[in-house]
Design a protein around this motif. Structure first.
Motif, PDB file in Angstrom:
ATOM      1  N   LEU A 142       0.816  -1.231   0.000  1.00 43.07           N
ATOM      2  CA  LEU A 142       0.000   0.000   0.000  1.00 43.07           C
ATOM      3  C   LEU A 142       0.848   1.279   0.000  1.00 43.07           C
ATOM      4  O   LEU A 142       0.331   2.367  -0.252  1.00 43.07           O
ATOM      5  CB  LEU A 142      -0.992  -0.014   1.167  1.00 43.07           C
ATOM      6  N   LYS A 173      -8.848   3.771  -4.447  1.00 44.42           N
ATOM      7  CA  LYS A 173      -7.460   3.249  -4.424  1.00 44.42           C
ATOM      8  C   LYS A 173      -7.197   2.383  -3.196  1.00 44.42           C
ATOM      9  O   LYS A 173      -6.138   2.473  -2.576  1.00 44.42           O
ATOM     10  CB  LYS A 173      -6.450   4.414  -4.489  1.00 44.42           C
ATOM     11  N   LYS A 174      -8.180   1.573  -2.839  1.00 45.51           N
ATOM     12  CA  LYS A 174      -8.054   0.741  -1.642  1.00 45.51           C
ATOM     13  C   LYS A 174      -8.256  -0.729  -1.962  1.00 45.51           C
ATOM     14  O   LYS A 174      -8.876  -1.073  -2.966  1.00 45.51           O
ATOM     15  CB  LYS A 174      -9.104   1.165  -0.601  1.00 45.51           C
ATOM     16  N   VAL A 175      -7.737  -1.561  -1.076  1.00 48.01           N
ATOM     17  CA  VAL A 175      -8.056  -2.984  -1.139  1.00 48.01           C
ATOM     18  C   VAL A 175      -9.170  -3.246  -0.138  1.00 48.01           C
ATOM     19  O   VAL A 175      -9.307  -2.491   0.821  1.00 48.01           O
ATOM     20  CB  VAL A 175      -6.814  -3.848  -0.814  1.00 48.01           C
ATOM     21  N   LYS A 177       1.348   1.438  -4.467  1.00 44.33           N
ATOM     22  CA  LYS A 177       0.209   0.707  -5.023  1.00 44.33           C
ATOM     23  C   LYS A 177       0.486   0.305  -6.472  1.00 44.33           C
ATOM     24  O   LYS A 177       1.083   1.079  -7.229  1.00 44.33           O
ATOM     25  CB  LYS A 177      -1.049   1.576  -4.932  1.00 44.33           C
ATOM     26  N   GLU A 186     -15.036  -2.192  -2.601  1.00 45.96           N
ATOM     27  CA  GLU A 186     -15.803  -1.978  -1.368  1.00 45.96           C
ATOM     28  C   GLU A 186     -16.244  -3.335  -0.809  1.00 45.96           C
ATOM     29  O   GLU A 186     -17.122  -4.016  -1.374  1.00 45.96           O
ATOM     30  CB  GLU A 186     -17.038  -1.089  -1.595  1.00 45.96           C
ATOM     31  N   SER A 187     -15.677  -3.678   0.337  1.00 42.22           N
ATOM     32  CA  SER A 187     -15.878  -5.030   0.857  1.00 42.22           C
ATOM     33  C   SER A 187     -17.347  -5.430   1.006  1.00 42.22           C
ATOM     34  O   SER A 187     -17.729  -6.557   0.684  1.00 42.22           O
ATOM     35  CB  SER A 187     -15.131  -5.201   2.184  1.00 42.22           C
TER      36      SER A 187
HETATM   37  N1  LIG Z   1     -14.592   0.844   2.739  1.00 46.33           N
HETATM   38  C1  LIG Z   1     -13.499   0.034   2.259  1.00 46.33           C
HETATM   39  C2  LIG Z   1     -12.301   0.176   3.172  1.00 46.33           C
HETATM   40  C3  LIG Z   1     -11.061  -0.541   2.653  1.00 46.33           C
HETATM   41  C4  LIG Z   1      -9.774  -0.038   3.313  1.00 46.33           C
HETATM   42  O1  LIG Z   1      -9.782   0.891   4.132  1.00 46.33           O
HETATM   43  N2  LIG Z   1      -8.638  -0.646   2.913  1.00 46.33           N
HETATM   44  C5  LIG Z   1      -7.346  -0.214   3.397  1.00 46.33           C
HETATM   45  C6  LIG Z   1      -6.533  -1.407   3.873  1.00 46.33           C
HETATM   46  S1  LIG Z   1      -7.120  -1.985   5.439  1.00 46.33           S
HETATM   47  C7  LIG Z   1      -6.570   0.403   2.230  1.00 46.33           C
HETATM   48  O2  LIG Z   1      -6.569  -0.105   1.124  1.00 46.33           O
HETATM   49  N3  LIG Z   1      -5.895   1.519   2.477  1.00 46.33           N
HETATM   50  C8  LIG Z   1      -5.065   2.154   1.511  1.00 46.33           C
HETATM   51  C9  LIG Z   1      -5.233   3.637   1.519  1.00 46.33           C
HETATM   52  O3  LIG Z   1      -6.092   4.142   2.251  1.00 46.33           O
HETATM   53  O4  LIG Z   1      -4.485   4.303   0.807  1.00 46.33           O
HETATM   54  C10 LIG Z   1     -13.955  -1.415   2.164  1.00 46.33           C
HETATM   55  O5  LIG Z   1     -14.851  -1.792   2.936  1.00 46.33           O
HETATM   56  O6  LIG Z   1     -13.459  -2.161   1.290  1.00 46.33           O
END
Ligand SMILES: N[C@@H](CCC(=O)N[C@@H](CS)C(=O)NCC(=O)O)C(=O)O
Ligand SMILES: N[C@@H](CCC(=O)N[C@@H](CS)C(=O)NCC(=O)O)C(=O)O
Lengths: 225, 225
Positions: A41, A56-58, A44, A70-71
């Motif tokens: 992260l 931009k999240k996992v 990325k 989005e989980s």
């Molecule tokens: N609302 C998102 C939250 C996902 C999230 O916060 N992922 C974090 C890892 S725990 C992430 O990718 N963070 C990278 C960043 O914020 O740049 C979901 O439910 O998928």
């Protein structure tokens, strides 16, 4: 049916994220094979930026080359795509209740508990501890059966793994006691049912390396600890 | 089938709330008759506190005496309970996309835009305006058809009424221009398609009293305006 390249399931994620873990557990319950593409992260990948340009999240689930982000959205997709071992009840009102509690845990639990570990201001930290108690009490009152999903793990339990696994880790790292058997007997028992579920046991990250990495992360956020 | 007392649909709400309105519009699209029980949020009714003890907020939908809270949860319930005029597509991937955009609007749009009207700090207000532009640009890029739902109103459009109706109200009250036809031609056109949809026209609160009440609310929050 021979599995071709397109039908493969891929998951962009990181080990130790409660959001990614939800998806891993749901795929396990459904018996879906997938390839985990581990992200860094701090740097990325182009794939992550292409598939989740907005947040931009996992996690990102890629199925038939279609990316889903989005989980909670991914969990609904998994439920609709692979029908075996349902994680939601069939009847609309029970589904609505499950979605309500899932949303409650997603929005209230993790952020409130996380604050108990990462807030530097002592007053705010005490407030976060108080709020965590309130949130846990609400869950304690709601729990009727072995799992929130009844006799089997359901959506609420899957998302609730942040309480069953991540909360005790936070307690250990910062030296707090929140979810005790005296205060929350049903919920305490539930965490053990969840952690002892064979699929959960098989999919959770190994505890010691996870704790070390999690502790390092909390320490970066709270230099004084 | 004769409608008996139990089968009646009731909605606890207030006129002028974008969260309550979503539910009203969805019920209208489905052709479901309901009774609106108006709440006074300064003096919440015992019924509201009983039905939504956790958040104590409107909307609450009561169907067959079962209370359902949280507008997005209610919308899924409505879709599953009354099958006609679907507001979600049938295919899982399209459903996931609709849920993603719904969540995006619910979490990002309203709060960002609201801040442009209610933040007193000038720097923060400028930041909120910049962020509102970003959010609107993301929606502009996403819009492909007449509606987000294609040729008919869908879940994203229903939740998007906060952009189509509440945003112009905010613009008028605080003297801002955000959603202009030059900057966001597709989205601008979409707001008019939405506002001219017969079911929307029939269900929106009358503009002048709404504007007066909304203005009063914003002024309470920002005494200087
Ligand atoms: N609302 C998102 C939250 C996902 C999230 O916060 N992922 C974090 C890892 S725990 C992430 O990718 N963070 C990278 C960043 O914020 O740049 C979901 O439910 O998928
Ligand atoms: N997440 C809720 C938000 C509902 C909400 O914020 N409702 C407001 C009215 S617009 C409310 O009831 N406020 C009363 C309060 O906060 O005490 C939903 O989507 O239903």
């Amino acid at each position: 049916m021979a599995e071709n390249e397109e039908e493969k399931v891929k998951l962009l994620g990181v080990v130790g994220s409660p959001f990614v873990y939800r998806v891993q557990l749901a795929l396990k319950l459904k018996g879906v094979q997938y390839e985990l593409l581990e992200e860094n992260l701090e740097h990325k990948s182009q794939l992550l930026l292409k598939y989740n340009p907005i947040h931009k999240k996992v996690p990102v689930l890629v199925h038939d080359e279609n990316p889903i982000t989005e989980s909670l959205v991914i969990l609904e997709y998994i439920e609709e795509t692979w029908k075996g071992n349902p994680i939601l009840p069939q009847e609309p009102y029970s589904r609505a209740l499950a979605r309500f509690w899932t949303k409650f845990i997603d929005e209230k639990c993790m952020s409130t508990i996380w604050k108990t570990a990462t807030t530097l201001d002592e007053k705010e930290r005490e407030k976060a501890i108080e709020e965590s108690h309130e949130v846990l009490q609400i869950l304690e009152n709601e729990l009727k059966d072995k799992f929130f999903g009844g006799e089997t793990l359901g959506l609420v339990d899957i998302v609730g793994t942040c309480v069953a696994f991540w909360l005790p880790a936070i307690e250990q790292i910062v030296g707090l006691e929140l979810l005790t058997s005296e205060k929350f007997p049903k919920l305490y028992n539930w965490t053990h049912q969840v952690l002892n579920h064979p699929f959960v046991k098989e999919t959770l990250p190994p505890r010691e390396p996870f704790l070390a990495a999690f502790k390092a992360r909390i320490q970066i956020l709270t230099p004084s600890k």
